[in-house]
Design a protein around this motif. Structure first.
Motif, short mmCIF file in Angstrom:
data_model
loop_
_atom_site.label_atom_id
_atom_site.label_comp_id
_atom_site.label_asym_id
_atom_site.label_seq_id
_atom_site.Cartn_x
_atom_site.Cartn_y
_atom_site.Cartn_z
N ALA A 36 0.83 -1.20 0.00
CA ALA A 36 0.00 0.00 0.00
C ALA A 36 0.87 1.26 0.00
O ALA A 36 0.57 2.23 -0.71
N GLY A 37 1.93 1.25 0.79
CA GLY A 37 2.84 2.40 0.81
C GLY A 37 3.52 2.62 -0.52
O GLY A 37 3.63 3.75 -1.01
N ALA A 38 3.98 1.52 -1.15
CA ALA A 38 4.62 1.63 -2.47
C ALA A 38 3.63 2.15 -3.51
O ALA A 38 3.99 2.96 -4.37
N ALA A 39 2.37 1.70 -3.44
CA ALA A 39 1.35 2.18 -4.38
C ALA A 39 1.06 3.65 -4.15
O ALA A 39 0.85 4.41 -5.12
N LEU A 40 1.04 4.10 -2.90
CA LEU A 40 0.82 5.51 -2.61
C LEU A 40 1.94 6.36 -3.18
O LEU A 40 1.69 7.39 -3.84
N VAL A 41 3.19 5.95 -2.98
CA VAL A 41 4.33 6.71 -3.50
C VAL A 41 4.29 6.72 -5.03
O VAL A 41 4.54 7.75 -5.65
N VAL A 70 4.01 2.79 -13.04
CA VAL A 70 4.52 1.42 -13.12
C VAL A 70 6.01 1.37 -12.79
O VAL A 70 6.45 0.53 -12.00
N TRP A 71 6.79 2.26 -13.35
CA TRP A 71 8.22 2.24 -13.11
C TRP A 71 8.58 2.58 -11.67
O TRP A 71 9.63 2.17 -11.19
N ASN A 72 7.74 3.31 -10.99
CA ASN A 72 8.07 3.74 -9.63
C ASN A 72 8.17 2.58 -8.64
O ASN A 72 8.71 2.73 -7.56
N PHE A 73 7.65 1.41 -9.00
CA PHE A 73 7.76 0.25 -8.12
C PHE A 73 9.17 -0.35 -8.13
O PHE A 73 9.49 -1.18 -7.28
N VAL A 74 10.00 0.05 -9.08
CA VAL A 74 11.39 -0.42 -9.14
C VAL A 74 12.23 0.55 -8.30
O VAL A 74 12.31 1.73 -8.63
N PRO A 75 12.85 0.06 -7.22
CA PRO A 75 13.62 0.97 -6.36
C PRO A 75 14.84 1.56 -7.06
O PRO A 75 15.37 0.99 -8.00
N GLN A 76 15.26 2.67 -6.57
CA GLN A 76 16.45 3.39 -6.99
C GLN A 76 16.35 3.97 -8.39
O GLN A 76 16.43 5.17 -8.55
N ILE A 77 16.18 3.18 -9.44
CA ILE A 77 16.19 3.72 -10.80
C ILE A 77 14.79 3.91 -11.38
O ILE A 77 14.63 4.59 -12.37
N GLY A 78 13.79 3.31 -10.77
CA GLY A 78 12.45 3.33 -11.32
C GLY A 78 11.86 4.72 -11.47
O GLY A 78 11.21 5.02 -12.48
N GLY A 79 12.07 5.56 -10.49
CA GLY A 79 11.53 6.91 -10.55
C GLY A 79 12.10 7.69 -11.73
O GLY A 79 11.36 8.35 -12.46
N PHE A 80 13.39 7.60 -11.92
CA PHE A 80 14.01 8.32 -13.03
C PHE A 80 13.61 7.72 -14.37
O PHE A 80 13.39 8.44 -15.34
N MET A 81 13.50 6.39 -14.45
CA MET A 81 13.07 5.76 -15.69
C MET A 81 11.63 6.15 -16.01
O MET A 81 11.26 6.30 -17.18
N PHE A 110 14.26 13.93 -5.97
CA PHE A 110 15.09 14.11 -4.79
C PHE A 110 14.22 14.10 -3.53
O PHE A 110 14.53 13.42 -2.55
N LEU A 111 13.10 14.83 -3.58
CA LEU A 111 12.17 14.86 -2.45
C LEU A 111 11.58 13.48 -2.18
O LEU A 111 11.50 13.03 -1.04
N GLU A 112 11.17 12.78 -3.25
CA GLU A 112 10.58 11.45 -3.07
C GLU A 112 11.58 10.47 -2.47
O GLU A 112 11.27 9.75 -1.52
N ASN A 113 12.79 10.43 -3.02
CA ASN A 113 13.78 9.44 -2.58
C ASN A 113 14.30 9.69 -1.17
O ASN A 113 14.69 8.74 -0.50
N HIS A 114 14.32 10.94 -0.73
CA HIS A 114 14.91 11.24 0.57
C HIS A 114 13.90 11.57 1.66
O HIS A 114 14.25 11.55 2.84
N VAL A 115 12.67 11.88 1.29
CA VAL A 115 11.67 12.24 2.30
C VAL A 115 10.41 11.38 2.19
O VAL A 115 10.05 10.68 3.14
N ILE A 116 9.76 11.43 1.04
CA ILE A 116 8.45 10.79 0.91
C ILE A 116 8.53 9.28 1.03
O ILE A 116 7.87 8.67 1.89
N GLN A 117 9.34 8.64 0.18
CA GLN A 117 9.38 7.18 0.18
C GLN A 117 9.87 6.60 1.51
O GLN A 117 9.22 5.71 2.06
N PRO A 118 10.99 7.07 2.08
CA PRO A 118 11.39 6.50 3.36
C PRO A 118 10.35 6.70 4.46
O PRO A 118 10.14 5.82 5.29
N ALA A 124 4.61 2.39 6.90
CA ALA A 124 3.79 1.25 6.49
C ALA A 124 4.29 -0.06 7.08
O ALA A 124 3.50 -0.93 7.45
N ILE A 125 5.62 -0.22 7.18
CA ILE A 125 6.16 -1.48 7.71
C ILE A 125 6.81 -1.27 9.07
O ILE A 125 7.47 -2.16 9.59
#
Length: 190
Positions: A36-41, A70-81, A110-118, A124-125
């Motif tokens: 659910a958290g990954a889907a929200l992000v 769809v790509w955002n579910f892949v960590p690290q590179i998914g957001g940029f892809m 930058f905001l997503e990777n360092h603030v939102i996603q973590p 969530a977990i």
């Protein structure tokens, strides 16, 4: 899933089935929270892509948003892809449009990777935001994309199981006997 769970439960000794059931339920809750958290992000990422594309007047904004989701579910590179096609289409409109899209999306990433996603995944977990970031980086370093995808929820599941086992109300935990009790010092809590 449920059939496999029941088959595994039948193999657990009867005296341990309540503990097994509780640990399986806690694990399921942790994994569902991660999903659910990954889907929200991913939804936030798709919304940002859609807004940037709409502001630039790109008619393919919904398709770009779906691609980013769809790509955002892949960590690290998914957001940029996920944002790469946005920037490419924006550059087709002109260099200023492309530069705007690139800067806006990189700032959001930058905001997503360092603030939102973590923060979202950590909540969530139930692990610290820096723990989710370290788990994704360690998993990625150890096993690439698959390691990054697997290690973060695994760390959360291990934490949930550890907390369940340490819980005072976990089935089968022994607790000190009440004062004045004539038993030999411990009593099982069911």
């Amino acid at each position: 899933g449920p059939r496999l769970t029941r088959a595994a439960e039948r193999r657990v000794p009867a005296v341990r089935r309540r503990q097994w059931s509780r640990l399986i339920a806690a694990t399921g809750t942790a994994l569902a929270g991660y999903a659910a958290g990954a889907a929200l992000v991913a939804g936030i990422n798709a919304t940002v892509i859609f807004v940037i594309a709409a502001v630039l007047g790109l008619g393919v904004a919904p398709a770009l948003a779906l691609w980013g989701f769809v790509w955002n579910f892949v960590p690290q590179i998914g957001g940029f892809m996920g944002g790469f096609p946005l920037v490419v289409f924006a550059f087709v409109l002109g260099p200023a449009h492309g530069l705007f899209a690139a800067v806006a999306f990189i700032a959001y990433q930058f905001l997503e990777n360092h603030v939102i996603q973590p923060s979202v995944i950590g909540a969530a977990i139930d692990i610290a935001p820096w723990g989710t970031l370290l788990a994704a980086v360690a998993g990625g370093a150890a096993a690439g994309v698959v390691g990054a995808v697997v290690l973060t929820p695994l760390v959360g599941v291990i934490g949930v199981i550890r907390r369940e086992l340490a819980s005072d109300d976990f089935p089968g935990v022994t607790v000190p006997a009440a004062r004045g009790d004539r038993t030999a010092g411990t009593a099982a809590v069911d």
